[in-house]
Design a protein around this motif. Structure first.
Motif, PDB file in Angstrom:
ATOM      1  N   GLY A   1      12.437  27.871   3.220  1.00  0.00           N
ATOM      2  CA  GLY A   1      13.461  27.095   2.523  1.00  0.00           C
ATOM      3  C   GLY A   1      12.973  26.571   1.187  1.00  0.00           C
ATOM      4  O   GLY A   1      13.709  26.577   0.191  1.00  0.00           O
ATOM      5  N   ALA A   2      11.706  26.122   1.143  1.00  0.00           N
ATOM      6  CA  ALA A   2      11.136  25.629  -0.110  1.00  0.00           C
ATOM      7  C   ALA A   2      11.019  26.746  -1.139  1.00  0.00           C
ATOM      8  O   ALA A   2      11.315  26.557  -2.325  1.00  0.00           O
ATOM      9  CB  ALA A   2       9.771  24.998   0.150  1.00  0.00           C
ATOM     10  N   ILE A   3      10.600  27.933  -0.703  1.00  0.00           N
ATOM     11  CA  ILE A   3      10.461  29.069  -1.619  1.00  0.00           C
ATOM     12  C   ILE A   3      11.813  29.465  -2.192  1.00  0.00           C
ATOM     13  O   ILE A   3      11.954  29.724  -3.399  1.00  0.00           O
ATOM     14  CB  ILE A   3       9.803  30.267  -0.907  1.00  0.00           C
ATOM     15  N   VAL A   4      12.839  29.520  -1.329  1.00  0.00           N
ATOM     16  CA  VAL A   4      14.185  29.879  -1.798  1.00  0.00           C
ATOM     17  C   VAL A   4      14.689  28.846  -2.798  1.00  0.00           C
ATOM     18  O   VAL A   4      15.264  29.190  -3.847  1.00  0.00           O
ATOM     19  CB  VAL A   4      15.160  29.999  -0.610  1.00  0.00           C
ATOM     20  N   PHE A   5      14.476  27.568  -2.502  1.00  0.00           N
ATOM     21  CA  PHE A   5      14.910  26.502  -3.417  1.00  0.00           C
ATOM     22  C   PHE A   5      14.220  26.616  -4.769  1.00  0.00           C
ATOM     23  O   PHE A   5      14.862  26.518  -5.827  1.00  0.00           O
ATOM     24  CB  PHE A   5      14.623  25.138  -2.789  1.00  0.00           C
ATOM     25  N   LEU A   6      12.904  26.833  -4.749  1.00  0.00           N
ATOM     26  CA  LEU A   6      12.151  26.972  -5.998  1.00  0.00           C
ATOM     27  C   LEU A   6      12.605  28.198  -6.779  1.00  0.00           C
ATOM     28  O   LEU A   6      12.714  28.160  -8.009  1.00  0.00           O
ATOM     29  CB  LEU A   6      10.659  27.056  -5.696  1.00  0.00           C
ATOM     30  N   TYR A   7      12.856  29.292  -6.063  1.00  0.00           N
ATOM     31  CA  TYR A   7      13.309  30.521  -6.724  1.00  0.00           C
ATOM     32  C   TYR A   7      14.656  30.308  -7.411  1.00  0.00           C
ATOM     33  O   TYR A   7      14.837  30.681  -8.587  1.00  0.00           O
ATOM     34  CB  TYR A   7      13.413  31.646  -5.705  1.00  0.00           C
ATOM     35  N   LEU A   8      15.607  29.713  -6.710  1.00  0.00           N
ATOM     36  CA  LEU A   8      16.934  29.489  -7.291  1.00  0.00           C
ATOM     37  C   LEU A   8      16.858  28.507  -8.453  1.00  0.00           C
ATOM     38  O   LEU A   8      17.570  28.669  -9.451  1.00  0.00           O
ATOM     39  CB  LEU A   8      17.890  28.972  -6.215  1.00  0.00           C
ATOM     40  N   THR A   9      15.992  27.508  -8.342  1.00  0.00           N
ATOM     41  CA  THR A   9      15.820  26.549  -9.436  1.00  0.00           C
ATOM     42  C   THR A   9      15.256  27.234 -10.673  1.00  0.00           C
ATOM     43  O   THR A   9      15.751  27.054 -11.791  1.00  0.00           O
ATOM     44  CB  THR A   9      14.896  25.402  -9.006  1.00  0.00           C
ATOM     45  N   GLY A  10      14.202  28.034 -10.471  1.00  0.00           N
ATOM     46  CA  GLY A  10      13.604  28.752 -11.594  1.00  0.00           C
ATOM     47  C   GLY A  10      14.570  29.735 -12.230  1.00  0.00           C
ATOM     48  O   GLY A  10      14.664  29.830 -13.461  1.00  0.00           O
ATOM     49  N   ALA A  11      15.321  30.466 -11.398  1.00  0.00           N
ATOM     50  CA  ALA A  11      16.291  31.430 -11.929  1.00  0.00           C
ATOM     51  C   ALA A  11      17.411  30.725 -12.675  1.00  0.00           C
ATOM     52  O   ALA A  11      17.858  31.184 -13.734  1.00  0.00           O
ATOM     53  CB  ALA A  11      16.863  32.265 -10.784  1.00  0.00           C
ATOM     54  N   GLY A  12      17.866  29.596 -12.126  1.00  0.00           N
ATOM     55  CA  GLY A  12      18.930  28.843 -12.794  1.00  0.00           C
ATOM     56  C   GLY A  12      18.502  28.287 -14.138  1.00  0.00           C
ATOM     57  O   GLY A  12      19.233  28.385 -15.128  1.00  0.00           O
ATOM     58  N   LEU A  13      17.305  27.727 -14.194  1.00  0.00           N
ATOM     59  CA  LEU A  13      16.791  27.190 -15.462  1.00  0.00           C
ATOM     60  C   LEU A  13      16.596  28.299 -16.489  1.00  0.00           C
ATOM     61  O   LEU A  13      16.890  28.111 -17.679  1.00  0.00           O
ATOM     62  CB  LEU A  13      15.469  26.453 -15.220  1.00  0.00           C
ATOM     63  N   LEU A  14      16.107  29.445 -16.030  1.00  0.00           N
ATOM     64  CA  LEU A  14      15.897  30.566 -16.946  1.00  0.00           C
ATOM     65  C   LEU A  14      17.230  31.105 -17.461  1.00  0.00           C
ATOM     66  O   LEU A  14      17.349  31.442 -18.659  1.00  0.00           O
ATOM     67  CB  LEU A  14      15.136  31.676 -16.220  1.00  0.00           C
ATOM     68  N   ALA A  15      18.248  31.161 -16.599  1.00  0.00           N
ATOM     69  CA  ALA A  15      19.566  31.624 -17.019  1.00  0.00           C
ATOM     70  C   ALA A  15      20.165  30.686 -18.052  1.00  0.00           C
ATOM     71  O   ALA A  15      20.759  31.120 -19.038  1.00  0.00           O
ATOM     72  CB  ALA A  15      20.475  31.754 -15.802  1.00  0.00           C
ATOM     73  N   ILE A  16      19.997  29.381 -17.846  1.00  0.00           N
ATOM     74  CA  ILE A  16      20.524  28.387 -18.813  1.00  0.00           C
ATOM     75  C   ILE A  16      19.778  28.484 -20.139  1.00  0.00           C
ATOM     76  O   ILE A  16      20.368  28.429 -21.223  1.00  0.00           O
ATOM     77  CB  ILE A  16      20.419  26.976 -18.227  1.00  0.00           C
ATOM     78  N   TYR A  17      18.434  28.634 -20.054  1.00  0.00           N
ATOM     79  CA  TYR A  17      17.615  28.697 -21.269  1.00  0.00           C
ATOM     80  C   TYR A  17      17.934  29.907 -22.119  1.00  0.00           C
ATOM     81  O   TYR A  17      17.932  29.840 -23.346  1.00  0.00           O
ATOM     82  CB  TYR A  17      16.139  28.708 -20.871  1.00  0.00           C
ATOM     83  N   LYS A  18      18.247  31.035 -21.480  1.00  0.00           N
ATOM     84  CA  LYS A  18      18.483  32.291 -22.199  1.00  0.00           C
ATOM     85  C   LYS A  18      19.917  32.439 -22.695  1.00  0.00           C
ATOM     86  O   LYS A  18      20.222  33.394 -23.409  1.00  0.00           O
ATOM     87  CB  LYS A  18      18.125  33.477 -21.294  1.00  0.00           C
ATOM     88  N   GLU A  19      20.803  31.529 -22.273  1.00  0.00           N
ATOM     89  CA  GLU A  19      22.191  31.646 -22.729  1.00  0.00           C
ATOM     90  C   GLU A  19      22.321  31.252 -24.203  1.00  0.00           C
ATOM     91  O   GLU A  19      21.618  30.381 -24.683  1.00  0.00           O
ATOM     92  CB  GLU A  19      23.088  30.734 -21.889  1.00  0.00           C
TER      93      GLU A  19
END
Length: 230
Positions: free
Chosen positions: A212-230
Motif C-alpha cells: 500500500g505504501a509503494i502504491v501511494f508513493l508511486y501515484l504521488t510521484g506520478a501525479g506530481l510529475l504529471a502536474i510539473y510537465k503540464e
C-alpha cells in the motif's frame, strides 16, 4: 576551469577517507551507547523475553547493530560528500534539479525507516505473537530478531525511493507522468510481488502495508510529475 584526472582522483580519495572516518566515529559512539539503542529496538514488542542461544551472541549482535546503524546514520554525510564532489561540474540548471532530488531522497529514506519502525515491524510481530500465543511462549533470539528488523528497515527505506526514480525517469524524458498513472494496475500487481520479496516475514499484514505504501508513493510521484510537465 577543468581539473586534470589526477586531481579528481585525489579529491575522491580524500572524500572517501573523510566518509570512512566519519562512519567509524558514529559506529564507535553507537557501540559505547548500545544499551539505550537495544532498548529502542526492543520497544515494538514490549513484553517479549529475548534470549541468547550461544555465548557471545548478544555481544556479536551489538557489534552488528553498531556497524549497520553507523552506516545508516552516515548516509547524510556520504550524500554531502557526493554533492560537493560533483557540484563544480554542474550547470546552474542541473544544480537546481539535483540538490532538491538528493535532499528529498534522504527525507524519504528517513520516512521509510519511521514507517517500518512504527507500522510495519509492530504489525508483523503482533501477527506472529497473536498467532502462536495460545500454544507457544514467545522466547526470541535477539540476534535473529535484529536480523529480521534490519532487513525490514533497509527494504522499506529503499522502497520509499520510488518517487525519486520516477522523477529521474520523467526528467530524462523516458516516461511521462500520465503514462505512469495509466499503468496503475500493473503497479498494484508489481508492488504486491515486490513487498512479498522484500518483507522477511510471510504474514499478509506486513506485505499489504508495504504494498500500500509503494502504491501511494508511486501515484504521488506520478501525479506530481504529471502536474510539473503540464
Amino acid at each position: 576551469l577543468e581539473l586534470p584526472i589526477s586531481e579528481h582522483i585525489e579529491e575522491m580519495r580524500q572524500r572517501s577517507v573523510q566518509f570512512l572516518c566519519f562512519a567509524c566515529l558514529i559506529i564507535g559512539v553507537m557501540f559505547f551507547k548500545i544499551t539505550p539503542i537495544v532498548e529502542l529496538l526492543e520497544a515494538p514488542v514490549a513484553g517479549i523475553k529475548f534470549i541468547q542461544l550461544s555465548p557471545g551472541e548478544y555481544f556479536l549482535s551489538t557489534v552488528k547493530i553498531s556497524f549497520y546503524g553507523g552506516l545508516l546514520f552516515s548516509i547524510p554525510f556520504l550524500l554531502s560528500q557526493i554533492i560537493f564532489y560533483i557540484l563544480p561540474g554542474l550547470t546552474k540548471s542541473e544544480k537546481g534539479i539535483i540538490l532538491p532530488i538528493l535532499v528529498t531522497s534522504l527525507l524519504l529514506f528517513a520516512v521509510g525507516l519511521l514507517f517500518a519502525y512504527y507500522i510495519l515491524i509492530p504489525a508483523a510481530l503482533n501477527f506472529f505473537i497473536g498467532y502462536s500465543s495460545t500454544v507457544i511462549e514467545p522466547l526470541w533470539s535477539f540476534d535473529q530478531y535484529f536480523d529480521f528488523i534490519l532487513f525490514l528497515f533497509y527494504s522499506t527505506g529503499l522502497s520509499f525511493q520510488v518517487p525519486i526514480l520516477q522523477i529521474i525517469l520523467g526528467l530524462a524524458g523516458i516516461v511521462t507522468g500520465k503514462q505512469m498513472l495509466n499503468s496503475w494496475r500493473y503497479v498494484v500487481l508489481g508492488s504486491t510481488i515486490i513487498s512479498a520479496i522484500l518483507t522477511p516475514s510471510t504474514d499478509p499484514v506486513t506485505q499489504l502495508c508495504l504494498a500500500g505504501a509503494i502504491v501511494f508513493l508511486y501515484l504521488t510521484g506520478a501525479g506530481l510529475l504529471a502536474i510539473y510537465k503540464e
